[in-house]
Design a protein around this motif. Structure first.
Motif, PDB file in Angstrom:
ATOM      1  N   PRO A 171       5.756   3.915 -13.292  1.00 35.36           N
ATOM      2  CA  PRO A 171       7.073   4.459 -13.644  1.00 35.36           C
ATOM      3  C   PRO A 171       7.623   5.446 -12.607  1.00 35.36           C
ATOM      4  O   PRO A 171       8.821   5.468 -12.338  1.00 35.36           O
ATOM      5  CB  PRO A 171       6.818   5.172 -14.969  1.00 35.36           C
ATOM      6  CG  PRO A 171       5.618   4.510 -15.546  1.00 35.36           C
ATOM      7  CD  PRO A 171       4.787   4.065 -14.387  1.00 35.36           C
ATOM      8  N   ASN A 172       6.718   6.232 -12.001  1.00 39.33           N
ATOM      9  CA  ASN A 172       7.225   7.232 -11.046  1.00 39.33           C
ATOM     10  C   ASN A 172       7.614   6.637  -9.698  1.00 39.33           C
ATOM     11  O   ASN A 172       8.045   7.342  -8.799  1.00 39.33           O
ATOM     12  CB  ASN A 172       6.230   8.385 -10.874  1.00 39.33           C
ATOM     13  CG  ASN A 172       4.920   7.940 -10.261  1.00 39.33           C
ATOM     14  OD1 ASN A 172       4.754   6.769  -9.914  1.00 39.33           O
ATOM     15  ND2 ASN A 172       3.994   8.870 -10.133  1.00 39.33           N
ATOM     16  N   GLN A 173       7.484   5.312  -9.558  1.00 39.53           N
ATOM     17  CA  GLN A 173       8.010   4.650  -8.358  1.00 39.53           C
ATOM     18  C   GLN A 173       9.515   4.431  -8.485  1.00 39.53           C
ATOM     19  O   GLN A 173      10.191   4.115  -7.511  1.00 39.53           O
ATOM     20  CB  GLN A 173       7.346   3.292  -8.175  1.00 39.53           C
ATOM     21  CG  GLN A 173       6.102   3.307  -7.320  1.00 39.53           C
ATOM     22  CD  GLN A 173       5.743   1.883  -6.960  1.00 39.53           C
ATOM     23  OE1 GLN A 173       5.070   1.191  -7.722  1.00 39.53           O
ATOM     24  NE2 GLN A 173       6.201   1.436  -5.811  1.00 39.53           N
ATOM     25  N   LEU A 174      10.012   4.568  -9.697  1.00 41.64           N
ATOM     26  CA  LEU A 174      11.446   4.375  -9.927  1.00 41.64           C
ATOM     27  C   LEU A 174      12.114   5.724 -10.133  1.00 41.64           C
ATOM     28  O   LEU A 174      11.626   6.575 -10.876  1.00 41.64           O
ATOM     29  CB  LEU A 174      11.673   3.492 -11.163  1.00 41.64           C
ATOM     30  CG  LEU A 174      13.130   3.153 -11.476  1.00 41.64           C
ATOM     31  CD1 LEU A 174      13.726   2.248 -10.399  1.00 41.64           C
ATOM     32  CD2 LEU A 174      13.250   2.476 -12.842  1.00 41.64           C
ATOM     33  N   GLY A 193       0.805  -1.220   0.000  1.00 39.21           N
ATOM     34  CA  GLY A 193       0.000   0.000   0.000  1.00 39.21           C
ATOM     35  C   GLY A 193       0.838   1.271   0.000  1.00 39.21           C
ATOM     36  O   GLY A 193       0.351   2.352   0.322  1.00 39.21           O
ATOM     37  N   GLN A 194       2.117   1.130  -0.331  1.00 40.14           N
ATOM     38  CA  GLN A 194       3.039   2.274  -0.292  1.00 40.14           C
ATOM     39  C   GLN A 194       3.533   2.618  -1.694  1.00 40.14           C
ATOM     40  O   GLN A 194       4.735   2.793  -1.910  1.00 40.14           O
ATOM     41  CB  GLN A 194       4.251   1.937   0.590  1.00 40.14           C
ATOM     42  CG  GLN A 194       3.900   1.492   1.979  1.00 40.14           C
ATOM     43  CD  GLN A 194       3.779   2.663   2.943  1.00 40.14           C
ATOM     44  OE1 GLN A 194       3.770   3.823   2.542  1.00 40.14           O
ATOM     45  NE2 GLN A 194       3.701   2.360   4.226  1.00 40.14           N
ATOM     46  N   GLU A 195       2.612   2.690  -2.634  1.00 38.28           N
ATOM     47  CA  GLU A 195       3.044   2.927  -4.011  1.00 38.28           C
ATOM     48  C   GLU A 195       3.435   4.386  -4.264  1.00 38.28           C
ATOM     49  O   GLU A 195       3.896   4.736  -5.347  1.00 38.28           O
ATOM     50  CB  GLU A 195       1.982   2.470  -5.012  1.00 38.28           C
ATOM     51  CG  GLU A 195       0.693   3.222  -4.901  1.00 38.28           C
ATOM     52  CD  GLU A 195      -0.314   2.744  -5.947  1.00 38.28           C
ATOM     53  OE1 GLU A 195      -0.022   1.811  -6.701  1.00 38.28           O
ATOM     54  OE2 GLU A 195      -1.400   3.339  -5.986  1.00 38.28           O
ATOM     55  N   ASN A 196       3.259   5.216  -3.238  1.00 35.09           N
ATOM     56  CA  ASN A 196       3.714   6.599  -3.357  1.00 35.09           C
ATOM     57  C   ASN A 196       5.205   6.737  -3.046  1.00 35.09           C
ATOM     58  O   ASN A 196       5.787   7.797  -3.277  1.00 35.09           O
ATOM     59  CB  ASN A 196       2.898   7.492  -2.413  1.00 35.09           C
ATOM     60  CG  ASN A 196       2.918   6.944  -0.997  1.00 35.09           C
ATOM     61  OD1 ASN A 196       2.893   5.716  -0.824  1.00 35.09           O
ATOM     62  ND2 ASN A 196       2.977   7.812  -0.011  1.00 35.09           N
ATOM     63  N   LEU A 197       5.809   5.664  -2.546  1.00 37.16           N
ATOM     64  CA  LEU A 197       7.231   5.726  -2.222  1.00 37.16           C
ATOM     65  C   LEU A 197       8.089   5.384  -3.436  1.00 37.16           C
ATOM     66  O   LEU A 197       7.831   4.437  -4.157  1.00 37.16           O
ATOM     67  CB  LEU A 197       7.569   4.765  -1.075  1.00 37.16           C
ATOM     68  CG  LEU A 197       6.896   5.051   0.263  1.00 37.16           C
ATOM     69  CD1 LEU A 197       7.388   4.076   1.319  1.00 37.16           C
ATOM     70  CD2 LEU A 197       7.162   6.488   0.701  1.00 37.16           C
ATOM     71  N   CYS A 198       9.134   6.177  -3.608  1.00 35.08           N
ATOM     72  CA  CYS A 198      10.022   6.042  -4.752  1.00 35.08           C
ATOM     73  C   CYS A 198      11.269   5.255  -4.359  1.00 35.08           C
ATOM     74  O   CYS A 198      11.769   5.402  -3.242  1.00 35.08           O
ATOM     75  CB  CYS A 198      10.406   7.456  -5.174  1.00 35.08           C
ATOM     76  SG  CYS A 198      10.779   7.607  -6.887  1.00 35.08           S
TER      77      CYS A 198
END
Ligand code: C2E
Ligand code: MG
Ligand code: MG
Ligand code: MG
Length: 275
Positions: free
Chosen positions: A144-147, A109-114
């Motif tokens: 893509p913005n997780q990377l 549930g932490q897909e906002n973290l990069c």
């Protein structure tokens, strides 16, 4: 007399240098086998808001434990990997492993973290790098913005044009781009305007001196202000104490990475930190 003889002539026979060359050879061979034997792992160092109570993301940092050489620091083996070309398969492994971790975060549930990955010049400039990044993202099933891709200014010295093309392609994919070790290279904030970079990481060597050196403090303050004017997010690297933190907070720095808040962690510890 030695000097007069010219550098190339006598240096080659210096026993210490010979030993160093041999050592490098041994390490490089170790690196080659290390990949096959699974001796690499990633540690993850969290990045925080200046208040220290919110994790924004992680930087993936490569670790190599060799049965022959023990724990070898990246500053020692990355240059050898670059020289030998082994950075390509090793870097590919890092990319996939970091994407897998990002996927694990998303599943929690932490897909906002990069998750940020360090990319050496040779990797960025290699022909299939952009394709590899795209494939890595798709295979892991992450946004893509997780990377985040961290590059250093050295890549612009090697090939400004090619590097900019690659960065624009990566930007089009949607990954986050950051400029690492800012201030140590031939950096100029003026050319930053033309780069699709969103994050600036101020090098630890600057952060080290902001308490004692008024001049360095001014420099860091200027980097932060100019960076903000260009719409960049500013990360301070290697923050080790409260005094540095309060100065950086005062100066308007956006994010903090350093031992003060956390050392690089093994994956399980990184996950535990979030719960
Ligand atoms: P970097 O990308 O600038 O990473 C930050 C380095 O500072 C890391 O060292 C980190 O452990 C260290 N650090 C962070 N906070 C503090 C602090 O408060 N105090 C101190 N003393 N150190 C702190 P590390 O892990 O030894 O990595 C060194 C360099 O090796 C990295 O610098 C990066 O340039 C390179 N590197 C690491 N992993 C990779 C990788 O997967 N690929 C490539 N190409 N290079 C990598
Ligand atoms: Mg880095
Ligand atoms: Mg750095
Ligand atoms: Mg560095």
């Amino acid at each position: 007399a030695a000097k007069q003889a010219g550098r190339n002539c006598w240096r080659f026979y210096e026993p210490i240098l010979l030993q160093k060359t041999y050592e490098k050879l041994l390490l490089t061979n170790g690196l080659r086998r290390g990949l096959e034997r699974g001796e690499f792992s990633l540690y993850y160092q969290p990045q925080f808001t200046v208040t220290g109570d919110e994790v924004i993301g992680f930087e993936a940092l490569l670790r190599w434990v060799s049965p022959e050489h023990g724990l070898v620091p990246p500053d020692r083996f990355i240059p050898l990997a670059e020289q030998s070309g082994l950075i390509l398969p090793i870097g590919q492994w890092v990319l996939q492993e970091a994407c897998r971790f990002a996927r694990r975060l998303a599943d929690l549930g932490q897909e906002n973290l990069c998750v940020a990955v360090n990319i050496s010049p040779r990797q960025l400039l290699s022909e299939d790098f952009v394709t590899n990044v795209r494939d890595g993202i798709i295979m892991a099933g992450i946004k893509p913005n997780q990377l985040e891709i961290e590059i250093t200014e050295s890549v612009f010295i090697e090939s400004m044009e090619d590097a900019v093309v690659k960065l624009r392609q990566l930007q089009a994919i949607g990954v986050t781009l950051s400029l690492d070790d800012f201030g140590t290279g031939y950096s100029s904030l003026t050319y930053l305007r033309n780069l699709p970079v969103g994050i600036l990481k101020i090098d630890k060597s600057f952060i080290d001196k902001i308490i004692t050196d008024e001049m360095q403090l001014q420099v860091v303050g200027s980097i932060i202000d100019l960076g903000h004017n260009l719409g960049l997010t500013i990360v301070a690297e290697g923050v080790e104490n409260r005094e540095q933190l309060s100065i950086l907070t005062e100066a308007g720095c956006d994010r903090i990475q350093g031992y003060l808040f956390s050392k690089p962690l093994v994956e399980e510890a990184a996950v535990r930190l979030l719960s």
